[in-house]
Design a protein around this motif. Sequence first.
Motif, short mmCIF file in Angstrom:
data_model
loop_
_atom_site.label_atom_id
_atom_site.label_comp_id
_atom_site.label_asym_id
_atom_site.label_seq_id
_atom_site.Cartn_x
_atom_site.Cartn_y
_atom_site.Cartn_z
N TYR A 15 0.86 -1.18 0.00
CA TYR A 15 0.00 0.00 0.00
C TYR A 15 0.90 1.23 0.00
O TYR A 15 2.09 1.16 0.32
N HIS A 17 -0.08 5.05 1.21
CA HIS A 17 -0.98 6.11 1.66
C HIS A 17 -0.21 6.92 2.69
O HIS A 17 0.85 7.44 2.37
N ASP A 18 -0.69 6.99 3.94
CA ASP A 18 0.05 7.66 4.99
C ASP A 18 1.23 6.81 5.47
O ASP A 18 2.16 7.30 6.08
N ARG A 19 1.16 5.51 5.18
CA ARG A 19 2.26 4.57 5.42
C ARG A 19 2.53 3.86 4.09
O ARG A 19 1.72 3.94 3.18
#
Length: 190
Positions: A15, A17-19
């Motif tokens: 993924y 995103h913010d991580r």
Amino acid sequence: MATTTARLDVLSIGYAHDRVASTCTLVRDGDAVIVIDPGMVANRALLLQPLADLVLSAQEVTDIVISHHHPDHTVNIALFPNAKLHDVMATYVDDLWLDHEPGDFTVSPAVRLVATPGHTDQDVSTIVQTDDGLIVLTHLWWGAQGPAQDPFAADVAVLKASRDQVLALEPALIVPGHGAPFAPNGSTPR
């Protein structure tokens, strides 16, 4: 003449995103046990436990392929102490740096690497022949839904040319850099 095929298992779906975590995949082809993009994950058990579930240890991994040299795809290479490492330009074994021409490079009978610049100039895609068809592991796509234009791509025309090259292979599945495998279709970003 029989076609050699490999078995592919996704160890961890990535993924961004913010991580961030890379999609990490296992390919078994005869004696070759290949891990692709053992990068960042929330916990290393997310790579090691799926291996154990497949009755494999990190020591049994024979080869690692990295799609490119960003840490989110490379940070856990050392988990696999007996593996040869392959990238777009070389194979690394202990203290040996074995150059090869960028482009097609065979890792095992059903697994080959192809230079596919786009996300970075040094990107390589892993082409795997399986019983279910051709599967391409690549960072030309972050995920099935994009982004349509890679924010890190220095040259959009190069990215598009590499995407076209991969789609021309008519893969059954694409395993992207940061998402679940997907079947390409007419809406797959070029």
